[in-house]
Each structure stands twice: as C-alpha cells, then as structure tokens.
Design a protein around this motif. Sequence first.
Motif, PDB file in Angstrom:
ATOM      1  N   LEU A 101       0.834  -1.200   0.000  1.00  0.00           N
ATOM      2  CA  LEU A 101       0.000   0.000   0.000  1.00  0.00           C
ATOM      3  C   LEU A 101       0.874   1.257   0.000  1.00  0.00           C
ATOM      4  O   LEU A 101       1.808   1.380   0.799  1.00  0.00           O
ATOM      5  CB  LEU A 101      -0.912  -0.004   1.226  1.00  0.00           C
ATOM      6  CG  LEU A 101      -2.255   0.720   1.094  1.00  0.00           C
ATOM      7  CD1 LEU A 101      -3.134   0.042   0.048  1.00  0.00           C
ATOM      8  CD2 LEU A 101      -2.968   0.771   2.434  1.00  0.00           C
ATOM      9  N   ILE A 102       0.551   2.194  -0.904  1.00  0.00           N
ATOM     10  CA  ILE A 102       1.311   3.441  -0.996  1.00  0.00           C
ATOM     11  C   ILE A 102       0.362   4.628  -1.088  1.00  0.00           C
ATOM     12  O   ILE A 102      -0.803   4.475  -1.463  1.00  0.00           O
ATOM     13  CB  ILE A 102       2.255   3.455  -2.222  1.00  0.00           C
ATOM     14  CG1 ILE A 102       1.454   3.358  -3.541  1.00  0.00           C
ATOM     15  CG2 ILE A 102       3.290   2.337  -2.135  1.00  0.00           C
ATOM     16  CD1 ILE A 102       2.299   3.553  -4.790  1.00  0.00           C
ATOM     17  N   CYS A 103       0.868   5.811  -0.739  1.00  0.00           N
ATOM     18  CA  CYS A 103       0.147   7.053  -0.973  1.00  0.00           C
ATOM     19  C   CYS A 103       0.972   7.877  -1.956  1.00  0.00           C
ATOM     20  O   CYS A 103       2.156   8.128  -1.720  1.00  0.00           O
ATOM     21  CB  CYS A 103      -0.063   7.829   0.326  1.00  0.00           C
ATOM     22  SG  CYS A 103      -1.134   9.275   0.094  1.00  0.00           S
ATOM     23  N   VAL A 104       0.363   8.284  -3.033  1.00  0.00           N
ATOM     24  CA  VAL A 104       1.081   8.907  -4.148  1.00  0.00           C
ATOM     25  C   VAL A 104       1.195  10.422  -3.948  1.00  0.00           C
ATOM     26  O   VAL A 104       0.184  11.118  -3.816  1.00  0.00           O
ATOM     27  CB  VAL A 104       0.374   8.603  -5.489  1.00  0.00           C
ATOM     28  CG1 VAL A 104       1.135   9.250  -6.643  1.00  0.00           C
ATOM     29  CG2 VAL A 104       0.248   7.098  -5.688  1.00  0.00           C
ATOM     30  N   ASP A 105       2.439  10.924  -3.933  1.00  0.00           N
ATOM     31  CA  ASP A 105       2.655  12.364  -3.825  1.00  0.00           C
ATOM     32  C   ASP A 105       3.298  12.950  -5.085  1.00  0.00           C
ATOM     33  O   ASP A 105       3.820  14.065  -5.070  1.00  0.00           O
ATOM     34  CB  ASP A 105       3.467  12.717  -2.580  1.00  0.00           C
ATOM     35  CG  ASP A 105       4.783  11.968  -2.485  1.00  0.00           C
ATOM     36  OD1 ASP A 105       5.229  11.403  -3.509  1.00  0.00           O
ATOM     37  OD2 ASP A 105       5.383  11.959  -1.394  1.00  0.00           O
ATOM     38  N   ASP A 106       3.219  12.205  -6.168  1.00  0.00           N
ATOM     39  CA  ASP A 106       3.698  12.646  -7.477  1.00  0.00           C
ATOM     40  C   ASP A 106       2.560  13.369  -8.190  1.00  0.00           C
ATOM     41  O   ASP A 106       1.588  12.755  -8.608  1.00  0.00           O
ATOM     42  CB  ASP A 106       4.164  11.426  -8.280  1.00  0.00           C
ATOM     43  CG  ASP A 106       4.499  11.746  -9.731  1.00  0.00           C
ATOM     44  OD1 ASP A 106       4.598  12.941 -10.068  1.00  0.00           O
ATOM     45  OD2 ASP A 106       4.652  10.793 -10.519  1.00  0.00           O
ATOM     46  N   SER A 107       2.677  14.693  -8.335  1.00  0.00           N
ATOM     47  CA  SER A 107       1.598  15.507  -8.920  1.00  0.00           C
ATOM     48  C   SER A 107       1.273  15.129 -10.363  1.00  0.00           C
ATOM     49  O   SER A 107       0.165  15.389 -10.835  1.00  0.00           O
ATOM     50  CB  SER A 107       1.967  16.993  -8.868  1.00  0.00           C
ATOM     51  OG  SER A 107       1.604  17.536  -7.629  1.00  0.00           O
ATOM     52  N   SER A 108       2.224  14.538 -11.065  1.00  0.00           N
ATOM     53  CA  SER A 108       1.992  14.193 -12.467  1.00  0.00           C
ATOM     54  C   SER A 108       1.267  12.863 -12.632  1.00  0.00           C
ATOM     55  O   SER A 108       0.864  12.505 -13.735  1.00  0.00           O
ATOM     56  CB  SER A 108       3.326  14.136 -13.222  1.00  0.00           C
ATOM     57  OG  SER A 108       4.137  13.074 -12.721  1.00  0.00           O
ATOM     58  N   SER A 109       1.069  12.145 -11.535  1.00  0.00           N
ATOM     59  CA  SER A 109       0.421  10.836 -11.594  1.00  0.00           C
ATOM     60  C   SER A 109      -1.101  10.971 -11.536  1.00  0.00           C
ATOM     61  O   SER A 109      -1.636  11.841 -10.839  1.00  0.00           O
ATOM     62  CB  SER A 109       0.888   9.960 -10.429  1.00  0.00           C
ATOM     63  OG  SER A 109       0.123   8.774 -10.344  1.00  0.00           O
ATOM     64  N   LYS A 110      -1.796  10.084 -12.247  1.00  0.00           N
ATOM     65  CA  LYS A 110      -3.264  10.076 -12.164  1.00  0.00           C
ATOM     66  C   LYS A 110      -3.731   9.619 -10.786  1.00  0.00           C
ATOM     67  O   LYS A 110      -4.893   9.787 -10.431  1.00  0.00           O
ATOM     68  CB  LYS A 110      -3.853   9.185 -13.258  1.00  0.00           C
ATOM     69  CG  LYS A 110      -3.512   7.711 -13.121  1.00  0.00           C
ATOM     70  CD  LYS A 110      -4.146   6.909 -14.255  1.00  0.00           C
ATOM     71  CE  LYS A 110      -3.815   5.412 -14.149  1.00  0.00           C
ATOM     72  NZ  LYS A 110      -4.435   4.634 -15.243  1.00  0.00           N
ATOM     73  N   PHE A 111      -2.822   9.034 -10.021  1.00  0.00           N
ATOM     74  CA  PHE A 111      -3.155   8.569  -8.673  1.00  0.00           C
ATOM     75  C   PHE A 111      -2.710   9.560  -7.595  1.00  0.00           C
ATOM     76  O   PHE A 111      -2.668   9.216  -6.416  1.00  0.00           O
ATOM     77  CB  PHE A 111      -2.497   7.207  -8.411  1.00  0.00           C
ATOM     78  CG  PHE A 111      -2.937   6.127  -9.345  1.00  0.00           C
ATOM     79  CD1 PHE A 111      -4.256   5.690  -9.377  1.00  0.00           C
ATOM     80  CD2 PHE A 111      -2.033   5.549 -10.224  1.00  0.00           C
ATOM     81  CE1 PHE A 111      -4.663   4.692 -10.245  1.00  0.00           C
ATOM     82  CE2 PHE A 111      -2.425   4.546 -11.092  1.00  0.00           C
ATOM     83  CZ  PHE A 111      -3.749   4.121 -11.107  1.00  0.00           C
ATOM     84  N   TYR A 112      -2.368  10.780  -8.006  1.00  0.00           N
ATOM     85  CA  TYR A 112      -1.912  11.796  -7.048  1.00  0.00           C
ATOM     86  C   TYR A 112      -2.888  11.930  -5.881  1.00  0.00           C
ATOM     87  O   TYR A 112      -4.099  11.982  -6.063  1.00  0.00           O
ATOM     88  CB  TYR A 112      -1.780  13.142  -7.772  1.00  0.00           C
ATOM     89  CG  TYR A 112      -1.348  14.293  -6.892  1.00  0.00           C
ATOM     90  CD1 TYR A 112      -0.167  14.233  -6.151  1.00  0.00           C
ATOM     91  CD2 TYR A 112      -2.118  15.453  -6.807  1.00  0.00           C
ATOM     92  CE1 TYR A 112       0.229  15.296  -5.358  1.00  0.00           C
ATOM     93  CE2 TYR A 112      -1.721  16.531  -6.025  1.00  0.00           C
ATOM     94  CZ  TYR A 112      -0.546  16.446  -5.298  1.00  0.00           C
ATOM     95  OH  TYR A 112      -0.148  17.502  -4.516  1.00  0.00           O
ATOM     96  N   ASN A 113      -2.316  11.937  -4.676  1.00  0.00           N
ATOM     97  CA  ASN A 113      -3.083  12.106  -3.440  1.00  0.00           C
ATOM     98  C   ASN A 113      -4.080  10.973  -3.203  1.00  0.00           C
ATOM     99  O   ASN A 113      -5.130  11.178  -2.612  1.00  0.00           O
ATOM    100  CB  ASN A 113      -3.818  13.452  -3.433  1.00  0.00           C
ATOM    101  CG  ASN A 113      -4.265  13.860  -2.035  1.00  0.00           C
ATOM    102  OD1 ASN A 113      -3.637  13.492  -1.046  1.00  0.00           O
ATOM    103  ND2 ASN A 113      -5.345  14.616  -1.947  1.00  0.00           N
TER     104      ASN A 113
END
Length: 216
Positions: A101-113
């Motif tokens: 399980l991860i939390c995405v902090d990459d703003s360019s990702s569609k999974f951001y936040n």
Amino acid sequence: MFLYANEQIILVVAEEFNSTKAKLICFEDNRAVFGPIEVNLGAAGVAFGVGERTLLKTEVEPIKKEGDKKAPLGIFTLDAVFGYEKEMNIKMPYLHATKELICVDDSSSKFYNQIIKKPKEAPASYEEMRREDAQYELGVTVGHNKEQIPQMGSCIFLHVEKSIDAPTAGCTSMKMEDLKKIIHWLDKSKNPTLIQIISAQKKELLELYPLLVIVP
C-alpha cells in the motif's frame, strides 16, 4: 449558511502560521468530549489547504503546496482509518497498511493524493504506508485536496508522533494512546470533521459553528 456542530468535530488550534505545535479538542453534539491534546504540526508551520470550505485569507497569507512541510488549515472530512493490524473493531472504514500500500505524492500521476496498491509501474514519488517506524502504525486519512489539484498537497493524515516534540512533513501527529482514543471514538455515520485553524480564526469559526463552545 450556518454550519452546525451537531456531529463529530476534531478542532486543532495553532497559535500562528509558524507554529509547529497545537492543541486538539474533540467535540460531539456541540460539546467537548475530550482534550485538549497536544499535537505536532508541520516543520514549517501551517498554510491554507484545500478542504470542504474555504476560510478567509489575505493575499500575503501562505497557501499549502506539495512538499512545503506545512500542515493544512481548513475544514476537512475524516475519511478512513489505516493501520498495521489486519482488522480493527471501529466505526470507520479501515485500510490494512500492507507493504504493497502506498500514498502517491507525485503531482503528475493520475493517482496523485490517493492511497493505492503499488502498481507494476510505480509513480515517480510516493509514501509507503507500512513504514519501518511506528508513525503509520495507526492513522486517519484527512480529506485534503480531494480534487487532486497538482502541487496543492497530498497524503495528509492524523498519525503517531515520531517523538514528543518532532514536527511532521505536513500531517498532524500525536501520542499513540491519544490517537487510539480518537479512532475508537470516531463514527463515520456522524460525519467526522477535522477543523485546523490558527488562534486568530476563532471568531470566523464561531460564525460558521455558532453553537460550538471554544475556550478563549
């Protein structure tokens, strides 16, 4: 339109924008049910976040940005609990924090936040939800920047403090015993809400929640 404090509210009040500590009080049906609890905020203090309602701000007051180490000010939903235990007997949705399980902090990702299962092609930047330390052993997801606006901040939680005086990267942290008490009190059917403000915003808050009893 007035907002009425007839459900569950966690109120966090910091003294000023550069504060790294604050006081937390839990309210239900307009009454304080426990607290105050001392909590840690961002290493760079606080800034206006993206929540359910926008609080008044001036042009010179700070706005939260990705990686700024500021905790968000505003009114936010509390959406789920996460932890290292496989299951918990609580009244909130629960996420088992596995190694995948991860939390995405990459703003360019569609999974951001978003908290997701780590895909084969991982985002450029993310947080692991099962850490080597105990900070995510138990936590609550905060509904900050739900619209996934790029660079406006991600992965905001209530979680276990690193140490008694250790500020965070932008979350709100506290002792494990205090967090456990809060999590077992939270009830999704009562629309739990986090309100984070600085002391100067108390008057504005009382205009939105006129029945809320706040200690001066």
